[in-house]
Design an enzyme around this catalytic site. Structure first.
Site, PDB file in Angstrom:
ATOM      1  N   LYS A   1       0.842  -1.297   0.018  1.00  0.00           N
ATOM      2  CA  LYS A   1       0.078  -0.177   0.055  1.00  0.00           C
ATOM      3  C   LYS A   1       1.008   1.136   0.179  1.00  0.00           C
ATOM      4  O   LYS A   1       1.786   1.369   0.897  1.00  0.00           O
ATOM      5  CB  LYS A   1      -0.854   0.045   1.387  1.00  0.00           C
ATOM      6  CG  LYS A   1      -1.814   1.108   1.215  1.00  0.00           C
ATOM      7  CD  LYS A   1      -2.661   1.018   2.581  1.00  0.00           C
ATOM      8  CE  LYS A   1      -4.011   2.037   2.815  1.00  0.00           C
ATOM      9  NZ  LYS A   1      -4.768   1.888   3.974  1.00  0.00           N
TER      10      LYS A   1
ATOM     11  N   SER B   1      -9.774   1.898   3.137  1.00  0.00           N
ATOM     12  CA  SER B   1      -8.829   2.683   2.269  1.00  0.00           C
ATOM     13  C   SER B   1      -7.784   1.898   1.445  1.00  0.00           C
ATOM     14  O   SER B   1      -7.329   2.360   0.380  1.00  0.00           O
ATOM     15  CB  SER B   1      -7.977   3.894   2.977  1.00  0.00           C
ATOM     16  OG  SER B   1      -6.856   3.310   3.918  1.00  0.00           O
TER      17      SER B   1
ATOM     18  N   SER C   1     -10.014  -0.299   7.138  1.00  0.00           N
ATOM     19  CA  SER C   1      -9.375  -0.118   5.790  1.00  0.00           C
ATOM     20  C   SER C   1      -8.617  -1.473   5.210  1.00  0.00           C
ATOM     21  O   SER C   1      -8.500  -1.687   4.135  1.00  0.00           O
ATOM     22  CB  SER C   1      -8.289   0.875   5.825  1.00  0.00           C
ATOM     23  OG  SER C   1      -9.015   1.923   5.569  1.00  0.00           O
TER      24      SER C   1
END
Ligand code: GLN
Length: 483
Positions: free
Chosen positions: A76, A151, A175
């Site tokens: 990420k 997210s 997330s």
């Protein structure tokens, strides 16, 4: 090859069926072909990936391979990566090349994993749909009209579409679990303090926790084993041995007590999602588990408390982005104040600004007691709810998210509705507990996730409970059409 799990790829590498270089090339080709419609990656590091893969192949030839040696993964884009852009999905950090690796990145590299690139996310990890990214939304491979969740939506979409066998994510309020659910994969948010936050760009420091996303619990076990452990660079990191998660997966479930919080099955839960979740719970009964109703009476307060605490912490954490030391700087500032205000006005998107404003407000002298202090008191009540529940049961199960993936654009202009996507995940962060989501079925063509919540440091139990389910079901093997 791309349909194999990490466990299977690790075995294929060990058996000499393929080299890491071949595997890495195959995934890079898939990224080239499928990333344009999905937008799951912000940066692809093809050259360094191939160099890491060749080094992994050499280590294997020397007999120095570990389970993850030569296995491709993605990070990420909230984890700092030495020499590689680390954008956090924001214009503010678009020009930022990190000068060091996050501990998670360093540990996975030391375990031999090969980094394919950096995945898309909501700006500064604020969002539940991946629509707040400066780099544009990510699409859900199960239905390109749908959001992947957020997210960590880029990581989840990339794993679901088989562009990488595993990826890292972070979870402040859901997330990792919510995008795992919406994309039909497995993800685990560890206990607060289990995985180092060093080099992980801070959103709300008392809630943020890194963890893996992959297709199966067994794959998550391998990744988490490499990521977890004490780090002196993170003062909230817990010095406690890391169990060998991969060897603890097979324990039988007979006698396991699963708590079903009545607040997680009431109003607000989509009835088709509820039905799929009930079926998964029935499978657990067949596997020998006992289910009992529990109550988490303060559940309804989790979202209001979170949307005070998380913005408060973010307003402080994001104060460092001032256009001076790194990140976006406005053109021709006329003085220092202009430099600060214009750099921040240009660098941050509207959701980030909304949260900085809310956070600054709740921390201000006149409102601190009314909002911030109150929210901290509620946080304690929520932790106490879980403590009482875990006196009766081993794990808690329920839906990860109240609905399946919604359509792009559907909630983006309505923050309150968007915030409700995390109604079942946020309390887990407030309490600092571990939580896992795994696929348990579909509504139409959109996946449904089951959330399993464990007691502190019971990641091994969560992975075991998920793994046993994945031994007798095949939801985790389904792949989206066209990928
Ligand atoms: N969706 C939640 C938020 O917007 C949680 C995000 C997260 O876990 N990083 O804050």
């Amino acid at each position: 090859m791309h349909h194999k799990t990490i466990v299977q790829l690790s075995a294929a590498l060990a058996a000499g069926e393929c080299s890491s270089e071949e595997l890495t090339r195959a995934f890079l080709e898939r990224i080239e072909r499928f990333n344009p419609p999905l937008n799951a990656f912000i940066t692809v590091t093809a050259e360094s990936a191939l160099a890491q893969a060749r080094a992994a192949d050499q280590r294997r030839r020397r007999g120095e391979a570990q389970p993850l040696t030569g296995v491709p993964i993605a990070h990420k884009d909230i984890f700092c990566t030495d020499g590689v852009r680390t954008s956090c999905g924001s214009r503010m950090l678009d020009p930022f090349i990190a000068p060091y690796d996050a501990t998670v990145v360093e540990r996975l590299a030391a375990a031999g994993a090969v980094m394919l690139g950096k995945t898309n996310l909501d700006e500064f990890a604020m969002g539940s749909s991946n629509e707040t990214s400066f780099y544009g939304p990510v699409r859900n491979p199960w239905d390109l009209e749908a959001v992947p969740g957020g997210s960590s939506g880029g990581s989840a979409a990339a794993v679901a579409a088989r562009l990488t066998p595993g990826a890292t994510g972070t979870d402040t309020g859901g997330s990792i679990r919510q995008p795992a659910a919406l994309c039909g994969i497995t993800g685990i948010k560890p206990t607060y303090g289990r995985v180092s936050r060093w080099g992980m760009i801070a959103y709300a420091s008392s809630l943020d926790q890194g963890g893996p996303l992959a297709r199966t619990a067994a794959d998550c076990a391998l990744l988490l084993g490499a990521m977890a452990g004490f780090d002196p660079s993170d003062s909230t990191s817990v010095d406690r041995p890391v169990p060998d998660y991969a060897t603890l997966l097979d324990r039988p479930l007979a006698g396991l007590k699963i708590g079903l919080p009545k607040e997680y099955f009431g109003e607000g839960l989509d009835s088709a999602v509820a039905q799929v979740v009930e079926e998964a719970i029935a499978e657990y009964r067949r596997l020998g588990a006992e289910t009992v109703e529990v109550s988490l009476p303060n559940s309804a307060l989790a979202i209001p408390a979170y949307y005070v605490i998380a913005p408060a912490e973010c307003s402080s954490n994001l104060a460092r982005f001032d256009g001076v030391r790194y990140g976006h700087r406005c053109e021709d500032p006329k003085d220092l104040l202009d430099l600060y205000t214009r750099s921040r006005a240009e660098g941050f998107g509207s959701e980030v600004k909304r949260r900085i404003l809310v956070g600054t407000f709740v921390l201000s002298a006149g409102y601190y007691d009314a909002y911030y202090l109150k929210a901290q008191q509620i946080r304690r009540l929520i932790s106490d709810d879980f403590r009482r529940a875990f006196e009766q049961v081993d794990v808690i199960a329920g839906p990860t998210s109240p609905t399946v993936a919604f359509n792009l654009g559907e909630k983006v202009d309505d923050p309150i509705t968007m915030y409700l996507s995390d109604i079942y995940t946020i309390a887990v962060n407030l309490a600092g507990l571990p939580g896992l989501s795994m696929p348990v079925g579909f509504v139409g063509q959109r996946p449904v996730g089951l959330q399993l919540i464990g007691n502190y440091f019971a990641e091994d139990r969560l992975l075991n409970v998920a793994h046993r389910y994945q031994q007798t079901t095949d939801w985790h093997e389904r792949s989206p059409a066209g990928f």
